[in-house]
Design a protein around this motif. Structure first.
Motif, PDB file in Angstrom:
ATOM      1  N   SER A  22       2.596  11.098   2.731  1.00  0.00           N
ATOM      2  CA  SER A  22       1.770  12.527   1.178  1.00  0.00           C
ATOM      3  C   SER A  22       2.270  11.555  -0.044  1.00  0.00           C
ATOM      4  CB  SER A  22       3.020  13.750   1.612  1.00  0.00           C
ATOM      5  OG  SER A  22       2.160  14.255   3.265  1.00  0.00           O
ATOM      6  N   ILE A  23       4.062  12.106   0.020  1.00  0.00           N
ATOM      7  CA  ILE A  23       3.500  11.867  -1.825  1.00  0.00           C
ATOM      8  C   ILE A  23       3.108  10.269  -2.602  1.00  0.00           C
ATOM      9  CG2 ILE A  23       6.073  10.235  -1.083  1.00  0.00           C
ATOM     10  CD1 ILE A  23       5.608  12.357  -4.555  1.00  0.00           C
ATOM     11  N   ILE A  24       3.122   9.540  -1.655  1.00  0.00           N
ATOM     12  CA  ILE A  24       2.353   8.259  -1.412  1.00  0.00           C
ATOM     13  C   ILE A  24       1.085   8.419  -2.552  1.00  0.00           C
ATOM     14  CG2 ILE A  24       1.880   5.586  -1.506  1.00  0.00           C
ATOM     15  CD1 ILE A  24       4.869   5.153   0.154  1.00  0.00           C
ATOM     16  N   SER A  25       0.425   9.194  -1.173  1.00  0.00           N
ATOM     17  CA  SER A  25      -1.150   9.758  -1.482  1.00  0.00           C
ATOM     18  C   SER A  25      -1.320  10.338  -3.160  1.00  0.00           C
ATOM     19  CB  SER A  25      -1.333  10.951  -0.191  1.00  0.00           C
ATOM     20  OG  SER A  25      -1.741   9.764   0.966  1.00  0.00           O
ATOM     21  N   THR A  26      -0.458  11.137  -3.063  1.00  0.00           N
ATOM     22  CA  THR A  26       0.293  11.802  -4.622  1.00  0.00           C
ATOM     23  C   THR A  26      -0.254  10.645  -5.819  1.00  0.00           C
ATOM     24  OG1 THR A  26       1.253  13.593  -3.551  1.00  0.00           O
ATOM     25  CG2 THR A  26       1.175  14.054  -6.029  1.00  0.00           C
ATOM     26  N   LEU A  27       0.747  10.216  -5.792  1.00  0.00           N
ATOM     27  CA  LEU A  27       1.182   8.550  -6.464  1.00  0.00           C
ATOM     28  C   LEU A  27       0.018   7.699  -6.376  1.00  0.00           C
ATOM     29  CD1 LEU A  27       4.851   7.870  -5.886  1.00  0.00           C
ATOM     30  CD2 LEU A  27       3.642   9.024  -8.003  1.00  0.00           C
ATOM     31  N   VAL A  28      -0.748   7.732  -6.129  1.00  0.00           N
ATOM     32  CA  VAL A  28      -1.978   6.895  -5.723  1.00  0.00           C
ATOM     33  C   VAL A  28      -3.795   7.418  -6.507  1.00  0.00           C
ATOM     34  CG1 VAL A  28      -4.106   5.554  -4.373  1.00  0.00           C
ATOM     35  CG2 VAL A  28      -1.903   5.258  -3.150  1.00  0.00           C
ATOM     36  N   ALA A 194       7.696   1.857  -2.531  1.00  0.00           N
ATOM     37  CA  ALA A 194       6.897   1.438  -1.468  1.00  0.00           C
ATOM     38  C   ALA A 194       5.476   2.165  -1.736  1.00  0.00           C
ATOM     39  CB  ALA A 194       6.452   3.059  -0.250  1.00  0.00           C
ATOM     40  N   PHE A 195       5.349   2.653  -3.097  1.00  0.00           N
ATOM     41  CA  PHE A 195       4.165   3.134  -3.919  1.00  0.00           C
ATOM     42  C   PHE A 195       4.195   1.866  -4.498  1.00  0.00           C
ATOM     43  CE2 PHE A 195       2.382   4.052  -8.168  1.00  0.00           C
ATOM     44  CZ  PHE A 195       0.721   4.079  -8.212  1.00  0.00           C
ATOM     45  N   GLN A 196       4.793   0.772  -5.247  1.00  0.00           N
ATOM     46  CA  GLN A 196       4.363  -0.668  -5.561  1.00  0.00           C
ATOM     47  C   GLN A 196       3.840  -1.567  -4.627  1.00  0.00           C
ATOM     48  OE1 GLN A 196       7.582  -1.563  -8.064  1.00  0.00           O
ATOM     49  NE2 GLN A 196       7.106   0.116  -9.654  1.00  0.00           N
ATOM     50  N   LYS A 197       4.850  -1.060  -3.544  1.00  0.00           N
ATOM     51  CA  LYS A 197       4.565  -2.801  -2.273  1.00  0.00           C
ATOM     52  C   LYS A 197       2.396  -2.382  -1.874  1.00  0.00           C
ATOM     53  CE  LYS A 197       6.510  -3.820   1.497  1.00  0.00           C
ATOM     54  NZ  LYS A 197       7.552  -4.113   3.193  1.00  0.00           N
ATOM     55  N   LEU A 198       2.470  -0.345  -1.723  1.00  0.00           N
ATOM     56  CA  LEU A 198       0.919  -0.584  -1.596  1.00  0.00           C
ATOM     57  C   LEU A 198       0.171  -0.971  -2.815  1.00  0.00           C
ATOM     58  CD1 LEU A 198      -0.800   0.918  -0.010  1.00  0.00           C
ATOM     59  CD2 LEU A 198      -0.591   2.610  -0.530  1.00  0.00           C
TER      60      LEU A 198
END
Length: 258
Positions: A22-28, A194-198
């Motif tokens: 959820s939060i990573i989707s927001t960051l993307v 986690a965002f940076q890893k993706l």
């Protein structure tokens, strides 16, 4: 599915419950200017509106009831999934541009319904990490017995999703990574890491670069930049703050290719 919906490219960011999707989707969405459609929030709201989830949000009981609801809709697949499909396609139709769809645990459903998914990314993490993340996200104080209960419910739902994937797509939940699914393990990572890893994996960079020209402002504002450290070429509408692959943040080590 209408021709309009079928023509709109979609990135599907999916994952195990509480894996950080959820939060990573927001960051993307914020970082790459994608419109984000949160199917997971729709499911949470649906659990409340149908009376399945009655405990106040932020309580341990609320999260357990939501997990019960997720288990229920996995078993009662057709009716609820049709609602989810209608919600997603309706939102995609309104957006009319490259879109990121987040819908926890529904990769099998979205793909089987033939949403216009061009790229799929799957997040996963250990049970311990997911339980801790869920409690931390909603600032829930839980006893050891409650934490054990939460982990057991997460494991049970994983098993139901496993069965659903096997039945509908013939693939395994824990081997979902293939040519169309890039898997990122977020265990023991902060949200930012986690965002940076993706963002640093080649398949994500390729997906972004392939969809960037379809953005409305692309031809007016977007430019290509080469990282002089790792030679990655990224397209953006401003100077790149950080290379998604090597994390170079030195402004003097980017070259404007346009």
């Amino acid at each position: 599915m209408s021709d309009l919906v079928a023509s709109i490219p979609v990135i599907l960011l999916d994952g195990l419950l509480a894996s950080g999707s959820s939060i990573i989707s927001t960051l993307v969405g914020r970082s790459y200017s994608f419109t984000v459609i949160n199917g997971n929030q729709y499911l949470r709201d649906l659990g409340v509106s149908t009376g399945f989830v009655t405990s106040p949000q932020g309580s341990f009981e609320h999260e357990i009831q939501l997990l019960d609801f997720y288990e229920y809709i996995t078993k009662e697949r057709a009716a609820v999934h049709d609602q989810v499909y209608t919600f997603l396609t309706g939102k995609i139709r309104l957006v009319k541009e490259p879109t990121l769809v987040h819908c926890t645990g529904y990769a099998a459903y979205a793909l089987s319904k033939q949403l216009p998914v061009k790229h799929t990314f799957w997040l996963q993490a250990t049970i311990d990490d997911r339980a801790e993340r869920l409690l931390r996200k909603y600032q829930i104080r839980a006893s050891k017995e409650q934490v054990t209960q939460l982990k057991q419910r997460l494991e049970e739902i994983d098993l139901h999703w496993e069965a659903s994937l096997q039945k509908n797509l013939g693939i395994s939940l824990h081997t979902v990574a293939d040519a169309e699914h890039a898997t990122v393990d977020t265990s023991n990572l902060t949200t930012e890491l986690a965002f940076q890893k993706l963002a640093s994996i080649d398949s994500f960079i390729d997906a972004y670069n392939s969809l960037a020209p379809l953005m409305p402002a692309y031809h007016e504002e977007w430019r290509r930049w080469r990282c002089l450290v790792c030679q990655l070429v990224v397209e953006n509408n401003s100077v790149i703050a950080q290379c998604p692959r090597c994390h170079n943040a030195d402004p003097d080590k980017f070259k404007d290719l346009d």
